[in-house]
Design an enzyme around this catalytic site. Structure first.
Site, PDB file in Angstrom:
ATOM      1  N   ASP A 148      -3.978  -6.142   5.037  1.00  0.00           N
ATOM      2  CA  ASP A 148      -5.021  -6.965   5.639  1.00  0.00           C
ATOM      3  C   ASP A 148      -4.967  -8.408   5.136  1.00  0.00           C
ATOM      4  OD1 ASP A 148      -6.161  -5.029   7.271  1.00  0.00           O
ATOM      5  OD2 ASP A 148      -7.232  -4.146   5.582  1.00  0.00           O
ATOM      6  N   GLY A 152       0.577   1.375  17.131  1.00  0.00           N
ATOM      7  CA  GLY A 152       0.470   0.688  15.838  1.00  0.00           C
ATOM      8  C   GLY A 152       0.202   1.693  14.740  1.00  0.00           C
ATOM      9  N   LYS A 183       8.016 -17.372 -11.103  1.00  0.00           N
ATOM     10  CA  LYS A 183       7.166 -16.297 -11.610  1.00  0.00           C
ATOM     11  C   LYS A 183       5.907 -16.875 -12.277  1.00  0.00           C
ATOM     12  CE  LYS A 183       7.143 -12.482 -14.780  1.00  0.00           C
ATOM     13  NZ  LYS A 183       7.616 -12.076 -16.079  1.00  0.00           N
ATOM     14  N   ASN A 219       0.849  -1.199   0.000  1.00  0.00           N
ATOM     15  CA  ASN A 219       0.000   0.000   0.000  1.00  0.00           C
ATOM     16  C   ASN A 219       0.880   1.243   0.000  1.00  0.00           C
ATOM     17  OD1 ASN A 219       0.514   0.852   2.854  1.00  0.00           O
ATOM     18  ND2 ASN A 219      -0.332  -1.195   3.225  1.00  0.00           N
ATOM     19  N   ASP A 227      -4.220  -9.734  13.028  1.00  0.00           N
ATOM     20  CA  ASP A 227      -4.263  -8.322  13.422  1.00  0.00           C
ATOM     21  C   ASP A 227      -3.258  -8.092  14.549  1.00  0.00           C
ATOM     22  OD1 ASP A 227      -4.996  -5.814  14.632  1.00  0.00           O
ATOM     23  OD2 ASP A 227      -6.824  -5.923  13.424  1.00  0.00           O
ATOM     24  N   PHE A 248      -4.019   3.249  15.062  1.00  0.00           N
ATOM     25  CA  PHE A 248      -4.414   4.248  14.070  1.00  0.00           C
ATOM     26  C   PHE A 248      -5.636   3.718  13.337  1.00  0.00           C
ATOM     27  CE2 PHE A 248      -1.447   7.824  13.306  1.00  0.00           C
ATOM     28  CZ  PHE A 248      -0.611   7.615  14.391  1.00  0.00           C
ATOM     29  N   LYS A 259     -10.623  -3.345  18.396  1.00  0.00           N
ATOM     30  CA  LYS A 259      -9.198  -3.700  18.546  1.00  0.00           C
ATOM     31  C   LYS A 259      -8.786  -3.745  20.013  1.00  0.00           C
ATOM     32  CE  LYS A 259      -8.157  -2.769  14.015  1.00  0.00           C
ATOM     33  NZ  LYS A 259      -7.241  -3.379  13.064  1.00  0.00           N
TER      34      LYS A 259
END
Ligand code: CTP
Length: 409
Positions: free
Chosen positions: A284, A278, A294, A216, A312, A331, A349
């Site tokens: 995820d 964190g 490949k 990300n 998590d 966060f 959480k």
């Protein structure tokens, strides 16, 4: 902003000094009064007349000027200000301030002031990267100095890199943040002494085959800034970082990882800790299988990827029983309904604080230097104005310092 705020602006000798003239104009537009100290080197780049015309006040240059001393002494210059700003802050000025030298008006004021000092450094990239400069910066941060920039880009010396002074608009924002910050300065050194703080930062990278991966856009800037601020405040800091392009913060033990599973192991291997933060954008999901070679495409065939959920990390730390840190901060990276989703994460959480932020493309938060956050606790929510990630880090350190940590080691 209540009352008229006053800034004492020290203009050092750098090519970027012309931007400080623009800064004076912008500050006055916002009804912030500016008094200028121009160093001998600064005079090579801007004239006292232009600084004086823009500030609407006399410009102070000499430590031993009889008229200035009769008129207003260096102690008074600092007393009259709410904030001291050094822009441009050269390597020389930073070195003097870090070592307590006082051989001209600017350095004497910096040594004599009890006000917050915000510096906007500028210098050649090699000078910036030099260990001596980096040492001086760590010292000044530990002393409570606030920093804005430098930015990376093309430099007047023809090189490219970190060392360009921040733009007037960025310095202005940092000044407004500093002026509106609570009286307890964000970097009171030693305020986290005796605490072990474990921080995660950056993205994770989940391999698909030997050449591809899922990841990300997290830059790690916010998490790294928190680790740096906590270390500057005296904490023992362990930073578990995913792959990022930024430098390891000074004074911090950094464990570099790639995948969420490695981050999970590194975090649990680093417990116990007093505080867990964190800040990482943990992937995820990961591909269900990792191909040894490949993966080849077949013409016309729609490719699909089976994903399985990663553990998590934050939730696992928050439910770590006897190993649970007393303070667990997570966060919430959201693109819509930031407060609502943030509050839900506090419970789902099991953490004590959620720092919720808008990471939609329009916000510019991912990869950028600014962030707008909401501090969500069970007792209520506090929304902070848009500010630099380093400033958020410092304020978060204040929040952590305000908790009762029992007996520190
Ligand atoms: N987090 C974590 N481990 C994961 C996923 C998230 O430790 N496998 C942590 C992040 O570091 C952050 C918090 O959980 O502190 C929230 O992360 P975020 O990406 O906002 O939420 P998710 O839990 O991934 O939920 P969703 O993607 O549904 O919003």
């Amino acid at each position: 902003m209540a009352g008229k705020k006053r800034v004492l602006l020290i203009i050092g000798g750098g090519i970027a000094a012309y931007k400080s003239l623009e800064l004076i104009r912008r500050l006055r537009e916002r009804e912030i009064s500016v008094r200028v100290i121009l160093t001998a080197a600064g005079k090579n780049f801007v004239t006292p007349l232009s600084a004086s015309s823009l500030s609407g006040d006399k410009v102070y240059e000499d430590l031993f000027s009889l008229t200035d001393e009769a008129d207003i002494g260096h102690i008074q210059l600092s007393r009259d200000a709410d904030l001291v700003v050094v822009a441009p802050a050269t390597a020389d000025l930073l070195a003097k301030a870090a070592h307590g030298l006082a051989n001209d008006l600017a350095s004497t004021v910096l040594l004599a002031t009890d006000k917050k000092v915000l510096v906007a450094p500028t210098m050649n990239v090699r000078m910036w990267d030099h260990p001596a400069t980096q040492r001086n910066i760590s010292t000044l941060k530990a002393d409570g100095y606030l920093f804005v920039g430098p930015n990376a880009g093309d430099m007047a010396c023809g090189e490219f890199g970190s060392g360009r002074m921040s733009e007037p608009s960025e310095i202005l924002l940092a000044i407004e943040n500093a002026l509106s910050a609570p009286a307890i300065t964000s970097l009171s050194p030693g305020s986290l002494k005796g605490l072990k703080i474990l921080v995660t930062s950056g993205p994770t990278r989940e391999p698909i085959d030997p050449v591809r991966y899922l990841t990300n856009q997290s830059s790690g800037k916010q998490g790294h800034a928190i680790a740096a601020a906590a270390a500057a405040a005296g904490a023992e800091v362990v930073l578990v970082s995913g792959p990022v392009d930024i430098q390891d913060p000074t004074g911090v033990r950094v464990i570099h990882v790639e995948t969420a599973a490695q981050m999970y192991d590194a975090v649990h291997g680093s417990l116990p800790a007093d505080v867990f933060i964190g800040a990482a954008a943990v992937a995820d999901w990961r591909p269900e299988t990792l191909a040894d070679t490949k993966i080849k495409k077949s013409a016309g065939v729609v490719a699909s990827l089976a994903l399985v959920e990663n553990k998590d990390i934050l939730a696992s730390v928050a439910s770590a029983g006897s190993k649970r840190p007393k303070l667990v901060i997570g966060f919430a990276a959201e693109t819509t309904q930031v407060l609502d989703y943030g509050r839900r994460k506090l419970d789902s959480k099991g953490c004590d604080i959620i720092v919720a932020n808008d990471v939609s493309a329009e916000s510019g938060v991912l990869g950028g230097d600014l962030n707008t956050v909401h501090i969500i606790q069970r007792s209520g929510t506090e929304s902070w104005p848009k500010m630099r990630k380093s400033e958020i880090a410092s304020r978060l350190v204040d929040v952590i310092g305000s908790f009762d940590h029992g007996d520190k080691k």
